[in-house]
Design a protein around this motif. Structure first.
Motif, PDB file in Angstrom:
ATOM      1  N   LEU A   1       2.330   2.006  -3.265  1.00 18.92           N
ATOM      2  CA  LEU A   1       1.347   2.589  -4.183  1.00 18.92           C
ATOM      3  C   LEU A   1       0.905   3.981  -3.734  1.00 18.92           C
ATOM      4  CD1 LEU A   1      -0.774  -0.614  -4.879  1.00 18.92           C
ATOM      5  CD2 LEU A   1       0.651   0.619  -6.526  1.00 18.92           C
ATOM      6  N   GLY A   2       1.672   4.577  -2.819  1.00 17.93           N
ATOM      7  CA  GLY A   2       1.398   5.948  -2.403  1.00 17.93           C
ATOM      8  C   GLY A   2       0.414   6.093  -1.271  1.00 17.93           C
TER       9      GLY A   2
ATOM     10  N   ALA B   1      -3.971   5.019  -1.500  1.00 20.47           N
ATOM     11  CA  ALA B   1      -3.138   4.390  -2.526  1.00 20.47           C
ATOM     12  C   ALA B   1      -3.676   4.720  -3.918  1.00 20.47           C
ATOM     13  CB  ALA B   1      -3.100   2.877  -2.323  1.00 20.47           C
ATOM     14  N   LYS B   2      -2.793   4.647  -4.908  1.00 18.50           N
ATOM     15  CA  LYS B   2      -3.159   4.991  -6.284  1.00 18.50           C
ATOM     16  C   LYS B   2      -4.214   4.046  -6.848  1.00 18.50           C
ATOM     17  CE  LYS B   2       1.329   7.050  -7.528  1.00 18.50           C
ATOM     18  NZ  LYS B   2       2.052   6.784  -6.263  1.00 18.50           N
ATOM     19  N   ARG B   3      -4.171   2.790  -6.430  1.00 16.89           N
ATOM     20  CA  ARG B   3      -5.127   1.808  -6.937  1.00 16.89           C
ATOM     21  C   ARG B   3      -5.209   0.647  -5.958  1.00 16.89           C
ATOM     22  NH1 ARG B   3      -2.132  -2.455  -8.889  1.00 16.89           N
ATOM     23  NH2 ARG B   3       0.034  -2.006  -9.474  1.00 16.89           N
TER      24      ARG B   3
ATOM     25  N   ASP C   1       0.832  -1.199   0.000  1.00 18.19           N
ATOM     26  CA  ASP C   1       0.000   0.000   0.000  1.00 18.19           C
ATOM     27  C   ASP C   1       0.871   1.255   0.000  1.00 18.19           C
ATOM     28  OD1 ASP C   1      -2.870   1.192   0.567  1.00 18.19           O
ATOM     29  OD2 ASP C   1      -1.469   2.204   1.913  1.00 18.19           O
TER      30      ASP C   1
ATOM     31  N   ALA D   1      -8.245   0.933  -1.460  1.00 17.50           N
ATOM     32  CA  ALA D   1      -7.349   2.063  -1.722  1.00 17.50           C
ATOM     33  C   ALA D   1      -7.957   3.393  -1.287  1.00 17.50           C
ATOM     34  CB  ALA D   1      -7.002   2.100  -3.215  1.00 17.50           C
TER      35      ALA D   1
END
Length: 363
Positions: free
Chosen positions: A134-135, A350-352, A131, A345
């Motif tokens: 993914l930002g 998170a981005k996705r 996570d 997300a």
């Protein structure tokens, strides 16, 4: 032979390991039990963030070996065979969580290889790093579980009161929301241990004998975190011993009043988060889980602060409040093993959405 998943959860209080056995389809909690850690181990886990690398590495492996002993005892306690276990999901013990550090990071310990090698099944662990990659914040993870079960029903607020408090908002036509709210049991437990020589305030009995300092709590709730928009998450030490000393012990109160104030602080931070971030149309019901749901004074404070909302516990929906998180990691592990999304997300930023967790295999 039936196949079941095990979930292992050790929370921020580091008081023990909860093991839960679940049937996936249809989902059902079959058994769960909490196994207390020795007091010395609990203390080492609570201060693990200050250990040197060699000491932390040793603790990581020690905990992995202990998990095997506990899982074997759990299987024996409930007459289960290791051959019935399809997968184990192990959250591990969080040592540090720093998603906003210069290098965003998080660390959970409890080496999973021992479980895989000695129980003989895949183990999914280390759910948070993907996570963060993914930002996202790396937490909270439970909103996926809440969405999985309550996402097609009327809007609900799922509040977990562990060492810290976090909640999810889910339901039909609801954009899932979830974040760490603020203090949970940690400050209350520390005060109990310091002034009453008890591990926690059982049933909230001690706090019920005091009067909360509502003005102090109102001032504390002006601190930036409480108004920060989600997604957001906390390290377990944010509301820990240093915070207790800085904001509560300088102006020493009577011990019962102190506990009442800390309990009010937990309840008031939840009420503020609901008022600030949950649309009014979704403020219908709060379902409490975690150890805090047994604190009657906390529940009474929540109901006082949220008169328009029904306050209940997850037990009324067939999930024991202390089993919920470990049951969630059993589900997350099964989904990861089958390459299915186990991630919300929207709650972490998170981005996705992705498949969280690392799979350890021993063939």
């Amino acid at each position: 032979m039936r196949k079941i998943a095990l979930g292992l959860m050790s929370g921020t209080s580091a008081d023990g390991l909860t093991v839960c056995a679940v049937q996936i389809r249809p989902f059902k909690v079959l058994h769960f039990k909490n196994y207390a850690y020795p007091a010395a181990l609990q203390q080492r886990l609570l201060t693990a963030f200050s250990l040197r690398a060699a000491e932390l590495s040793a603790l990581h492996f020690e905990l992995g070996r202990l998990y095997v002993k506990i899982v074997r005892k759990f299987l024996k306690d409930f007459s289960l065979s290791a051959r019935e276990i399809e997968v184990i999901g192990s959250h591990g013990q969080t040592v540090y969580h720093g998603p906003h550090d210069k290098t965003p990071n998080t660390l959970q310990i409890g080496e999973p290889s021992f479980l895989s090698a000695q129980i003989g099944c895949p183990v999914v662990s280390d759910f948070r790093p993907m996570d963060i990659a993914l930002g996202g914040e790396g937490a909270p993870l439970i909103p996926f579980f809440d969405e999985y079960f309550w996402g097609k029903k009327s809007a609900k607020i799922l509040l977990n009161v562990g060492g810290i408090s976090n909640f999810s908002v889910v339901g039909k036509k609801v954009k899932t929301l979830g974040f760490d709210v603020g203090p949970g049991n940690t400050l209350i437990d520390l005060a109990c241990q310091t002034f009453f020589k008890k591990p926690f305030d059982k049933n909230g009995t001690l706090a019920a004998q005091g009067s909360p300092d509502k003005e102090l709590v109102a001032r504390l709730l002006t601190q930036p975190y409480f108004s920060q928009k989600p997604p957001k998450s906390l390290d377990k030490n944010t509301f820990g011993e240093a915070y207790l000393k800085k904001y509560f012990l300088n102006d020493l109160k009577k011990p019962h009043d102190l506990l009442a104030t800390l309990t009010w602080f937990t309840a008031a931070s939840v009420a503020k988060a609901i008022a600030d971030f949950v649309p009014p149309a979704h403020q219908k019901e709060v379902i409490v889980s975690g150890g805090g749901c047994y604190n009657k004074t906390l529940l009474a404070y929540l109901q006082t602060l949220l008169p328009q909302i029904k306050v209940t516990t997850s037990l009324s929906y067939g999930i024991d409040p202390q089993a919920k998180e470990s049951a969630a990691f059993a589900l997350f592990a099964w989904l990861a093993l089958h390459r299915k999304i186990n991630h919300c997300a929207a709650a972490t930023g998170a981005k996705r959405a992705a498949v969280l967790g690392k799979i350890t295999l021993c063939k």
